[in-house]
Design an enzyme around this catalytic site. Sequence first.
Site, PDB file in Angstrom:
ATOM      1  N   SER A   1       0.808  -1.215   0.000  1.00 43.73           N
ATOM      2  CA  SER A   1       0.000   0.000   0.000  1.00 43.73           C
ATOM      3  C   SER A   1       0.846   1.271   0.000  1.00 43.73           C
ATOM      4  O   SER A   1       0.405   2.324   0.443  1.00 43.73           O
ATOM      5  CB  SER A   1      -0.958   0.018   1.214  1.00 43.73           C
ATOM      6  OG  SER A   1      -1.770  -1.149   1.225  1.00 43.73           O
ATOM      7  N   ARG A   2       2.067   1.166  -0.472  1.00 39.41           N
ATOM      8  CA  ARG A   2       2.995   2.293  -0.552  1.00 39.41           C
ATOM      9  C   ARG A   2       3.382   2.843   0.822  1.00 39.41           C
ATOM     10  O   ARG A   2       3.926   3.943   0.922  1.00 39.41           O
ATOM     11  CB  ARG A   2       2.425   3.433  -1.421  1.00 39.41           C
ATOM     12  CG  ARG A   2       2.294   3.056  -2.906  1.00 39.41           C
ATOM     13  CD  ARG A   2       3.664   2.680  -3.466  1.00 39.41           C
ATOM     14  NE  ARG A   2       3.660   2.444  -4.908  1.00 39.41           N
ATOM     15  CZ  ARG A   2       3.635   1.234  -5.461  1.00 39.41           C
ATOM     16  NH1 ARG A   2       3.545   0.156  -4.713  1.00 39.41           N
ATOM     17  NH2 ARG A   2       3.691   1.097  -6.770  1.00 39.41           N
ATOM     18  N   LEU A   3       3.167   2.072   1.890  1.00 42.55           N
ATOM     19  CA  LEU A   3       3.626   2.466   3.226  1.00 42.55           C
ATOM     20  C   LEU A   3       5.037   1.912   3.424  1.00 42.55           C
ATOM     21  O   LEU A   3       5.288   1.047   4.275  1.00 42.55           O
ATOM     22  CB  LEU A   3       2.668   1.957   4.300  1.00 42.55           C
ATOM     23  CG  LEU A   3       1.325   2.676   4.361  1.00 42.55           C
ATOM     24  CD1 LEU A   3       0.414   2.023   5.402  1.00 42.55           C
ATOM     25  CD2 LEU A   3       1.522   4.153   4.698  1.00 42.55           C
TER      26      LEU A   3
END
Length: 217
Positions: A194-196
């Site tokens: 999730s692009r975290l």
Amino acid sequence: MNEQNSKSLADRRIDYSQASLSEADTAADPMTQFKRWFDDAINAEVPEANAMSLATVSKDGRPSSRIVLIKHFDQNGFTWFTNYASRKGHELSENPYGALLFHWIELERQVRIEGRVERVSDAESDAYFQSRPLRSRLSAVASSQSQPITTRDALEARYAQAEQQFGDHPPRPENWGGYRLFPDTVEFWQGRRSRLHDRILYTLDADGHWLRQRLQP
């Protein structure tokens, strides 16, 4: 590019999931941490794991970047070799700071490094030059890197001339040698879902101690 192609390009993404990176996972010294990750890349047989992007900036503030190969790293920094008269050589003479980027996509990792750059000693450049394959040494003699030339045939003729003149013992050109980047900033980036992403940044303080902190993705 038409609208359909533009949309398909914008939709291209991978959700990274191989690993994580916490403060507890990292060494107190970034060079120790870099060696861990570099060894991981070698053991994973990442193609050209020693390839890195080198960014330099001219005296008028224009950046440029290219891929070079790291040839040595230790507690003193990161070393590569090139032609001092090339564009990157001129820019480093005008502004002696650079940025390196390693991107090991197979491991979903990046390492960003910034710092001051200096030439290595002549003795170090001589030793590495003599370790290179003969054809690479002849190419270094024949090529005035980054300078225009009329045709490929003209370049091949220069190589043949160097081969005829020096045979198996071409000398290291005076304008060819090594640079070493002394890092003051090193960031380790691990792709996450999730692009975290995980980002751990090391910065060198005025007393020569490395400070660690987590950055938001």
